[in-house]
Design an enzyme around this catalytic site. Structure first.
Site, PDB file in Angstrom:
ATOM      1  N   GLY A   1       8.840  -1.397  -8.892  1.00 16.92           N
ATOM      2  CA  GLY A   1       8.902  -0.277  -7.953  1.00 16.92           C
ATOM      3  C   GLY A   1       9.465  -0.670  -6.610  1.00 16.92           C
ATOM      4  O   GLY A   1       9.013  -0.195  -5.567  1.00 16.92           O
TER       5      GLY A   1
ATOM      6  N   TYR B   1      -6.123   9.238 -10.392  1.00 16.38           N
ATOM      7  CA  TYR B   1      -5.464   8.205  -9.587  1.00 16.38           C
ATOM      8  C   TYR B   1      -6.464   7.112  -9.211  1.00 16.38           C
ATOM      9  O   TYR B   1      -6.177   5.914  -9.351  1.00 16.38           O
ATOM     10  CB  TYR B   1      -4.875   8.827  -8.321  1.00 16.38           C
ATOM     11  CG  TYR B   1      -4.254   7.803  -7.388  1.00 16.38           C
ATOM     12  CD1 TYR B   1      -3.088   7.138  -7.748  1.00 16.38           C
ATOM     13  CD2 TYR B   1      -4.842   7.498  -6.164  1.00 16.38           C
ATOM     14  CE1 TYR B   1      -2.524   6.186  -6.903  1.00 16.38           C
ATOM     15  CE2 TYR B   1      -4.276   6.562  -5.313  1.00 16.38           C
ATOM     16  CZ  TYR B   1      -3.117   5.909  -5.684  1.00 16.38           C
ATOM     17  OH  TYR B   1      -2.558   4.956  -4.853  1.00 16.38           O
TER      18      TYR B   1
ATOM     19  N   SER C   1      -5.526   0.330  -4.237  1.00 20.86           N
ATOM     20  CA  SER C   1      -5.621   1.309  -3.145  1.00 20.86           C
ATOM     21  C   SER C   1      -7.065   1.447  -2.715  1.00 20.86           C
ATOM     22  O   SER C   1      -7.993   1.237  -3.514  1.00 20.86           O
ATOM     23  CB  SER C   1      -5.097   2.669  -3.632  1.00 20.86           C
ATOM     24  OG  SER C   1      -5.444   3.706  -2.735  1.00 20.86           O
TER      25      SER C   1
ATOM     26  N   ILE D   1       6.589   0.206  -0.133  1.00 27.06           N
ATOM     27  CA  ILE D   1       5.946  -1.107  -0.093  1.00 27.06           C
ATOM     28  C   ILE D   1       6.711  -2.114  -0.943  1.00 27.06           C
ATOM     29  O   ILE D   1       6.890  -3.279  -0.557  1.00 27.06           O
ATOM     30  CB  ILE D   1       4.489  -1.007  -0.592  1.00 27.06           C
ATOM     31  CG1 ILE D   1       3.693   0.017   0.238  1.00 27.06           C
ATOM     32  CG2 ILE D   1       3.816  -2.372  -0.556  1.00 27.06           C
ATOM     33  CD1 ILE D   1       3.665  -0.262   1.713  1.00 27.06           C
TER      34      ILE D   1
ATOM     35  N   ASN E   1      12.440  -0.155  -5.235  1.00 26.51           N
ATOM     36  CA  ASN E   1      13.572   0.582  -4.664  1.00 26.51           C
ATOM     37  C   ASN E   1      13.213   1.278  -3.357  1.00 26.51           C
ATOM     38  O   ASN E   1      14.101   1.714  -2.613  1.00 26.51           O
ATOM     39  CB  ASN E   1      14.101   1.620  -5.661  1.00 26.51           C
ATOM     40  CG  ASN E   1      13.056   2.615  -6.093  1.00 26.51           C
ATOM     41  OD1 ASN E   1      12.237   2.296  -6.960  1.00 26.51           O
ATOM     42  ND2 ASN E   1      13.056   3.801  -5.519  1.00 26.51           N
TER      43      ASN E   1
END
Length: 315
Positions: free
Chosen positions: A20, A172, A147, A25, A22
C-alpha cells in the site's frame, strides 16, 4: 527523546517491501527508507498509482532504488504471484501497511469479508509466503500497521467473516485487533523456532491520509467526504508524522518482538513511543485460534512451531 526521520539508521544494502505504498503512510515509509539507502519495492494494487508513486519518490529522492510490483491483498492468487516473483535472495523488512477502512459490506476474490480479507488475511498469507527469505536474512523485521481503533472490538477467530452481523466500524476494529494478535502469535512462534526475525506493530495515530475518505468517496457521499477532509486538516497530523512510528518499528535499534509503537501524545500525534494496546491482543489462546483459522482460510502454512511444539508450552 524526540525521534525523527533523521534518526533512521543507514539502510544501505537492505531490501524492503512496503504494501500500500502508493500514498499516505505507506508512501512516506517507502520514501524515507529509500532516502536512507534501502532498496524498496512498492507493492500496490493499482499499477497506475503504483508507478506514479515510484516516479514521485524518485523525484524526491533522486538516487532512490525503488520499484513497483503488483499486489492485490484481496486476491490470494495475486499474493502468491507476488511472492513467487520476488527476485531478491533475502528480505530485510516487510511492512504490512496496506488497508481499507469502514467500507460497506463486500467480499474479496476469495470470498472473505473485505476488511478482514485485505487487512489481515492477505497480509498473513504474504508474510508466510515471504517468511523463508525473512528467516534467511539476519536481523529481518516484519512490521504490521494496526490502529488505535483496534480498541473498539476484539476479534473472534470463529467469525472472521462477520457472519453474525456486519457493522463497518466494528469490522474494521476487528481486523486491526487481528493485526496485533497476529504479531503476538508470530513473535511467539519465531522465538520458539530460535529465529532472530522481529515481528512488531505500529500505528500512525490520527494521520491525514485518504484512508478516511475512501468509503465516502466510493458511496458518493460528498458531504461526508468534505466533513472528513475538514476534520483531517484541522485535527490530524501529517502523513509524514504518521509514518514515524512505522519507521521507528522498522529501523530503530532495540525494537522488541511484539512491541506496539504509536504517537506519544494520547496515541493521537507526536513522536514515536510505546503505545497502549487492548489486553485481548496478547491473549495466547486467541492468538493460536486466529493462527489456525488464518492458515485454514488462506492455505498458507508457516512451518513454525505451534504452541504445543514450543519449548515448555502447552495449550
Amino acid at each position: 527523546m524526540v525521534w525523527t526521520a533523521n534518526d533512521i539508521p543507514d539502510q544501505s544494502g537492505r531490501t524492503a517491501v512496503v504494501t500500500g505504498a502508493n500514498s499516505g503512510i505507506g508512501y512516506c515509509t517507502a520514501r524515507e527508507l529509500a532516502r536512507r539507502g534501502a532498496r524498496v519495492l512498492l507493492a500496490c494494487r493499482s499499477e497506475t498509482r503504483g508507478k506514479e508513486a515510484v516516479e514521485r519518490l524518485k523525484a524526491e529522492v533522486p538516487d532512490a532504488r525503488a520499484g513497483y510490483r503488483h499486489l492485490d491483498l484481496g486476491d490470494l492468487a495475486s499474493v502468491r504471484a507476488f511472492a513467487a516473483g520476488f527476485d531478491a535472495t533475502g528480505l530485510d523488512l516487510l511492512v504490512d501497511n496496506a488497508g481499507v477502512m469502514a467500507l460497506p459490506y463486500g467480499t474479496t476474490a476469495d470470498g472473505f469479508e473485505t476488511q478482514m480479507g485485505v487487512n489481515h488475511l492477505g497480509h498473513f498469507a504474504l508474510t508466510g509466503l515471504l517468511l523463508p527469505r525473512l528467516l534467511a536474512t539476519p536481523g529481518a523485521r516484519v512490521v504490521c500497521v494496526s490502529s488505535v481503533m483496534h480498541a473498539v472490538s476484539t476479534v473472534d477467530p470463529r467469525d472472521l467473516g462477520s457472519e453474525r452481523g456486519y457493522r463497518r466500524w466494528i469490522a474494521y476494529a476487528r481486523s486491526k485487533s487481528a493485526n496485533l494478535l497476529f504479531v503476538h502469535e508470530l513473535s511467539r512462534r519465531l522465538a520458539a523456532a530460535g529465529a532472530d526475525t522481529v515481528a512488531a506493530a505500529a500505528h500512525p495515530g490520527y494521520a491525514n491520509t485518504d484512508l478516511q475518505t475512501r468509503a465516502a468517496r466510493m458511496e458518493h457521499r460528498r458531504t461526508v467526504e468534505r466533513l472528513v477532509e475538514l476534520g483531517n486538516r484541522v485535527l490530524a497530523q501529517s502523513a509524514d508524522a504518521g509514518a514515524l512510528p512505522v519507521l521507528y518499528a522498522a529501523t530503530a535499534p532495540g525494537v522488541l518482538p511484539d512491541s506496539f509503537t504509536g504517537p506519544r501524545f494520547l496515541g493521537w500525534r507526536g513522536s514515536p513511543a510505546p503505545s497502549w494496546r487492548a489486553p485481548w491482543t496478547r491473549d495466547d489462546r486467541a492468538g493460536e485460534m486466529l493462527w489456525a483459522a488464518s492458515e485454514r482460510l488462506t492455505g498458507v502454512r508457516y512451518g513454525l512451531p505451534g504452541r504445543s511444539e514450543g519449548a515448555g508450552s502447552e495449550l
